[in-house]
Design an enzyme around this catalytic site. Structure first.
Site, short mmCIF file in Angstrom:
data_model
loop_
_atom_site.label_atom_id
_atom_site.label_comp_id
_atom_site.label_asym_id
_atom_site.label_seq_id
_atom_site.Cartn_x
_atom_site.Cartn_y
_atom_site.Cartn_z
NE ARG A 37 -4.14 -1.48 -0.02
CZ ARG A 37 -5.19 -1.81 0.73
NH1 ARG A 37 -5.48 -1.11 1.78
NH2 ARG A 37 -5.96 -2.82 0.38
NE ARG A 41 -7.60 5.20 2.00
CZ ARG A 41 -8.40 4.39 2.69
NH1 ARG A 41 -9.54 4.82 3.17
NH2 ARG A 41 -8.06 3.15 2.92
NE ARG A 50 -9.79 7.03 -6.36
CZ ARG A 50 -10.18 6.41 -5.25
NH1 ARG A 50 -9.33 5.74 -4.53
NH2 ARG A 50 -11.45 6.44 -4.86
CG ASP A 86 -8.64 -3.94 -4.50
OD1 ASP A 86 -8.11 -3.32 -3.57
OD2 ASP A 86 -9.39 -4.93 -4.30
CE1 TYR A 161 -13.15 -7.91 1.70
CE2 TYR A 161 -11.39 -9.11 0.63
CZ TYR A 161 -11.80 -8.19 1.56
OH TYR A 161 -10.89 -7.54 2.35
O1 CP3 Z 1 0.13 0.22 -3.18
C1 CP3 Z 1 -0.30 -0.95 -3.24
O2 CP3 Z 1 -0.14 -1.79 -2.33
C2 CP3 Z 1 -0.98 -1.39 -4.54
C3 CP3 Z 1 -2.35 -1.42 -4.62
C4 CP3 Z 1 -3.24 -2.35 -3.81
C5 CP3 Z 1 -4.55 -1.96 -3.41
N1 CP3 Z 1 -5.17 -3.04 -2.88
C6 CP3 Z 1 -5.10 -0.64 -3.61
C7 CP3 Z 1 -6.21 -0.20 -2.74
C8 CP3 Z 1 -3.06 -3.69 -3.43
C9 CP3 Z 1 -1.84 -4.59 -3.58
C10 CP3 Z 1 -4.31 -4.12 -2.85
C11 CP3 Z 1 -4.56 -5.48 -2.38
C12 CP3 Z 1 -5.72 -5.75 -1.54
N2 CP3 Z 1 -7.01 -5.26 -1.68
C13 CP3 Z 1 -5.74 -6.69 -0.48
C14 CP3 Z 1 -4.55 -7.49 -0.03
C15 CP3 Z 1 -3.60 -6.66 0.75
C16 CP3 Z 1 -4.05 -6.30 2.14
O3 CP3 Z 1 -4.21 -5.09 2.38
O4 CP3 Z 1 -4.22 -7.20 2.96
C17 CP3 Z 1 -7.04 -6.71 0.05
C18 CP3 Z 1 -7.51 -7.55 1.23
C19 CP3 Z 1 -7.84 -5.82 -0.71
C20 CP3 Z 1 -9.28 -5.51 -0.57
C21 CP3 Z 1 -9.44 -4.08 -0.22
N3 CP3 Z 1 -9.43 -3.07 -1.15
C22 CP3 Z 1 -9.51 -3.48 1.08
C23 CP3 Z 1 -9.54 -4.25 2.37
C24 CP3 Z 1 -9.54 -2.09 0.88
C25 CP3 Z 1 -9.47 -1.02 1.94
C26 CP3 Z 1 -10.74 -0.34 2.23
C27 CP3 Z 1 -10.44 1.02 2.88
O5 CP3 Z 1 -10.91 2.01 2.31
O6 CP3 Z 1 -9.75 1.07 3.89
C28 CP3 Z 1 -9.50 -1.86 -0.51
C29 CP3 Z 1 -9.48 -0.53 -1.18
C30 CP3 Z 1 -8.16 -0.12 -1.66
N4 CP3 Z 1 -7.35 -0.91 -2.43
C31 CP3 Z 1 -7.55 1.14 -1.46
C32 CP3 Z 1 -6.33 1.11 -2.15
C33 CP3 Z 1 -5.34 2.22 -2.32
C34 CP3 Z 1 -8.15 2.30 -0.71
C35 CP3 Z 1 -9.16 2.95 -1.61
C36 CP3 Z 1 -9.19 4.44 -1.52
O7 CP3 Z 1 -8.14 5.08 -1.66
O8 CP3 Z 1 -10.30 4.95 -1.39
#
Ligand code: CP3
Length: 352
Positions: A37, A41, A50, A86, A161
């Site tokens: 990540r 944000r 975004r 994602d 999910y």
């Molecule tokens: O920088 C990076 O790591 C690359 C991008 C990335 C994202 N998601 C972007 C993202 C990666 C590798 C993921 C993987 C992901 N997505 C996982 C496995 C990694 C982990 O964190 O355990 C999982 C479980 C997800 C599912 C998911 N997507 C979750 C739990 C969330 C968070 C929800 C939140 O808002 O807190 C997301 C959304 C997400 N994926 C965001 C990002 C940057 C946040 C969205 C935003 O900016 O509004």
């Protein structure tokens, strides 16, 4: 399969990078570091681009996804980019009505819970990965000798999910399905394995120099259930990628008891969460597996001296393993001060 000749690994651009060499078990002159990540944000430039764009839409706009992928590389000078996307993007591209709710995570209006739900699922057509392939072309052109990491979700984490319809700690519907209708469970996870493998393969062929399989929630299963209900499907994903000449990282949180099993599905590098010291992870894995991790994200909010001591401890423990890539033990929290990350990267590189 050979990579296309213009691929950064095939053309030799990324083959001498700290990341690629550490993943292959080499002790490098300086440690490689990237952060799960690292895009997102915590960065004001991310929040700006975004604005007004839904999360999954941003993943499917090649120029935007490329820009977001590059932001942390430019700012922090990390040793790898991770593709901005994602784990649920391939589900969406296969036609599943998944969205990412801000602050919550992936949600589905119609979870997959019955045989009829399963039968409506369609295979992911590799041609629908065009926005991803295009974004990766833009990214690798800018990255030069810095490798890009491709990724996907493991079947268990994705299915959690799909079946629950949103984030769930207890996984009640999934657990009931494992117990009462294991055939349906296995069919859903086998489909998920094919979809996520297609997504990862597309990223590697387009230019990623390593891949990471995220089974973030695998630690919610005990070892016996992991072996029975999750591992065979993760193995199917890894097996289908064996012909690609890239390192395969496998990561989940609270997975100390599962580390050996998760390695055994076909990983070549293990990502370690922040609860398992790296020397202990190395011992569990028999001293033969390169490791990635595992700075505790909580330390990003402590005084610098404490963070510095913790980072040095992680590096010292990582010395026991055949290769070590520094990372966090889970993702960068959104509230993190990005200047702390930049300074931490400089520390790992020996620049301060
Ligand atoms: O920088 C990076 O790591 C690359 C991008 C990335 C994202 N998601 C972007 C993202 C990666 C590798 C993921 C993987 C992901 N997505 C996982 C496995 C990694 C982990 O964190 O355990 C999982 C479980 C997800 C599912 C998911 N997507 C979750 C739990 C969330 C968070 C929800 C939140 O808002 O807190 C997301 C959304 C997400 N994926 C965001 C990002 C940057 C946040 C969205 C935003 O900016 O509004």
């Amino acid at each position: 399969m050979n990579l296309p000749s213009a691929h950064p690994l095939a053309s030799g651009k990324t083959s001498n990078s700290l990341l690629v060499r550490s993943y292959l078990g080499e002790k490098t002159e300086s440690k490689a570091i990237w952060l799960m990540r690292q895009a997102g944000r915590s960065l004001p430039e991310y929040r700006k681009v975004r604005e007004g764009v839904a999360m999954l839409d941003s993943c499917l706009r090649p120029e935007l996804a490329a820009e977001i992928t590059m932001q942390p590389v430019r700012r922090h000078k990390v040793d790898a980019a991770i593709f901005f996307s994602d784990i649920v993007v391939p589900l969406k591209l296969a036609g599943v009505d998944v969205e990412i709710a801000p602050g919550i995570g992936p949600v589905l209006e119609n979870p997959i819970r019955t045989r009829a739900d399963f039968e409506r699922l369609e295979e992911l057509d590799p041609a629908s990965l065009a926005p991803i392939t295009e974004a990766i072309g833009l990214i690798t052109a800018e990255l030069g000798e810095t490798p890009l990491i491709g990724f996907g979700g493991a079947p268990f984490t994705l299915a959690s999910y799909l079946i629950e319809g949103g984030p769930s700690k207890e996984l009640p519907v999934s657990r009931a399905m494992m117990a009462n209708d294991p055939d349906l469970w296995n069919d859903i996870l086998a489909w998920t394995a094919r979809v996520t493998a297609t997504f990862i393969r597309g990223q590697v062929l387009a230019g990623a120099s390593a891949l990471q399989l995220f089974d973030s929630w695998a630690g919610r299963l005990g070892l016996e259930d992991y072996k029975k209900f999750a591992a065979p499907h993760s193995k199917a994903v890894m097996d289908s990628l064996l012909d690609l000449p890239v390192s395969r990282v496998h990561f989940g949180v609270q997975t100390k008891d599962l580390l050996a099993e998760m390695y055994g599905v076909g990983a070549t590098v293990m990502g370690v969460d922040y609860e398992t010291p790296l020397d202990e992870a190395n011992r569990i894995l028999g001293g033969k597996v390169p490791l990635q991790g595992n700075i505790n994200p909580d330390f990003l909010f402590k005084p610098w001296a404490e963070l510095e001591a913790h980072v040095r401890d992680v590096i010292a423990r990582g010395e026991s393993a055949p290769g070590h890539v520094v990372n966090l033990g889970h993702g960068v929290p959104p509230e993190t001060d990005p200047d702390v990350i930049t300074k931490m990267v400089a520390l790992v590189h020996g620049d301060i």
